[in-house]
Design a protein around this motif. Structure first.
Motif, PDB file in Angstrom:
ATOM      1  N   GLU A  81       6.969  23.006  43.743  1.00 17.20           N
ATOM      2  CA  GLU A  81       6.535  24.391  43.570  1.00 17.20           C
ATOM      3  C   GLU A  81       7.061  25.007  42.280  1.00 17.20           C
ATOM      4  O   GLU A  81       6.379  25.792  41.640  1.00 17.20           O
ATOM      5  N   THR A  82       8.287  24.684  41.913  1.00 20.60           N
ATOM      6  CA  THR A  82       8.917  25.375  40.790  1.00 20.60           C
ATOM      7  C   THR A  82       8.981  24.552  39.514  1.00 20.60           C
ATOM      8  O   THR A  82       9.231  25.101  38.452  1.00 20.60           O
ATOM      9  N   GLY A  83       8.817  23.281  39.621  1.00 24.54           N
ATOM     10  CA  GLY A  83       8.854  22.438  38.432  1.00 24.54           C
ATOM     11  C   GLY A  83       9.638  21.179  38.701  1.00 24.54           C
ATOM     12  O   GLY A  83      10.838  21.230  38.922  1.00 24.54           O
ATOM     13  N   LEU A  84       8.969  20.061  38.713  1.00 28.10           N
ATOM     14  CA  LEU A  84       9.574  18.785  39.058  1.00 28.10           C
ATOM     15  C   LEU A  84      10.116  18.108  37.816  1.00 28.10           C
ATOM     16  O   LEU A  84       9.402  17.916  36.851  1.00 28.10           O
ATOM     17  N   LYS A  85      11.382  17.788  37.850  1.00 30.28           N
ATOM     18  CA  LYS A  85      11.971  16.963  36.799  1.00 30.28           C
ATOM     19  C   LYS A  85      13.024  16.094  37.467  1.00 30.28           C
ATOM     20  O   LYS A  85      14.189  16.430  37.548  1.00 30.28           O
ATOM     21  N   MET A  86      12.560  15.001  38.025  1.00 33.08           N
ATOM     22  CA  MET A  86      13.433  14.046  38.693  1.00 33.08           C
ATOM     23  C   MET A  86      12.749  12.698  38.624  1.00 33.08           C
ATOM     24  O   MET A  86      11.628  12.597  38.167  1.00 33.08           O
ATOM     25  N   GLY A  87      13.424  11.672  39.057  1.00 30.21           N
ATOM     26  CA  GLY A  87      12.792  10.363  39.047  1.00 30.21           C
ATOM     27  C   GLY A  87      13.111   9.598  37.791  1.00 30.21           C
ATOM     28  O   GLY A  87      14.196   9.721  37.234  1.00 30.21           O
ATOM     29  N   HIS A  88      12.159   8.823  37.304  1.00 32.04           N
ATOM     30  CA  HIS A  88      12.408   7.981  36.141  1.00 32.04           C
ATOM     31  C   HIS A  88      12.634   8.845  34.898  1.00 32.04           C
ATOM     32  O   HIS A  88      12.186   9.994  34.828  1.00 32.04           O
ATOM     33  N   PRO A  89      13.349   8.319  33.899  1.00 33.63           N
ATOM     34  CA  PRO A  89      13.802   9.121  32.754  1.00 33.63           C
ATOM     35  C   PRO A  89      12.711   9.871  31.985  1.00 33.63           C
ATOM     36  O   PRO A  89      12.934  10.984  31.541  1.00 33.63           O
ATOM     37  N   ASP A  90      11.552   9.295  31.831  1.00 29.51           N
ATOM     38  CA  ASP A  90      10.515   9.986  31.065  1.00 29.51           C
ATOM     39  C   ASP A  90       9.428  10.593  31.954  1.00 29.51           C
ATOM     40  O   ASP A  90       8.301  10.812  31.520  1.00 29.51           O
ATOM     41  N   MET A  91       9.799  10.916  33.203  1.00 28.88           N
ATOM     42  CA  MET A  91       8.839  11.551  34.101  1.00 28.88           C
ATOM     43  C   MET A  91       8.492  12.939  33.565  1.00 28.88           C
ATOM     44  O   MET A  91       9.373  13.704  33.197  1.00 28.88           O
ATOM     45  N   PRO A  92       7.199  13.259  33.497  1.00 27.38           N
ATOM     46  CA  PRO A  92       6.788  14.570  32.971  1.00 27.38           C
ATOM     47  C   PRO A  92       7.242  15.712  33.878  1.00 27.38           C
ATOM     48  O   PRO A  92       7.556  15.515  35.045  1.00 27.38           O
ATOM     49  N   GLY A 100      -0.850  23.884  45.690  1.00 24.41           N
ATOM     50  CA  GLY A 100      -0.903  22.513  45.181  1.00 24.41           C
ATOM     51  C   GLY A 100       0.154  21.647  45.831  1.00 24.41           C
ATOM     52  O   GLY A 100      -0.092  20.491  46.171  1.00 24.41           O
ATOM     53  N   THR A 101       1.335  22.226  46.010  1.00 24.85           N
ATOM     54  CA  THR A 101       2.429  21.511  46.676  1.00 24.85           C
ATOM     55  C   THR A 101       2.048  21.166  48.103  1.00 24.85           C
ATOM     56  O   THR A 101       2.259  20.034  48.553  1.00 24.85           O
TER      57      THR A 101
END
Length: 120
Positions: A81-92, A100-101
């Motif tokens: 909902e707020t902005g995903l930045k996790m996972g593999h290093p260059d994940m958008p 949408g969530t």
């Protein structure tokens, strides 16, 4: 009149406290939610994580069908909902918003498999 107003207010408060599985669940059939979530996943996730029961296309990305077994769904929901930045290093960086969530998580729930039972 005051008693009627108090009863209506109490009923409305109780209704608000009851949680819906998804915000869109009341108005949209689950099949449509899954289709809309799949559409988001096909455009935003599939290049790395695969789609449906496909394998991940990157070695450092988990297949979508296993994502909910490894991630807390409430944390994932907040991140979507707020902005995903996790996972593999260059994940958008993605921001899917509340609806949408909801449809993306509905889709992910529909395809989940237990990774320990995956014989691929």
């Amino acid at each position: 009149m005051r008693i009627l107003l108090a009863v209506l207010l109490a009923s409305a408060t109780t209704a608000c406290l009851q949680t819906e599985p998804r915000r869109v669940a009341r108005d949209v059939p689950v099949s449509q939610q899954i289709a809309e979530g799949r559409d988001i996943a096909s455009h935003q996730c599939a290049n790395c994580h695969g789609l449906d029961d496909a394998e991940a296309l990157r070695g450092d990305a988990m297949p979508l069908r296993h994502v909910l077994s490894a991630a807390d769904s409430e944390l994932l929901k907040a991140n979507f909902e707020t902005g995903l930045k996790m996972g593999h290093p260059d994940m958008p960086h993605f921001v899917f918003g509340p609806l949408g969530t909801d449809v993306l998580l509905t889709y992910l729930e529909s395809i989940q498999e237990d990774p320990s039972l995956d014989l691929r």
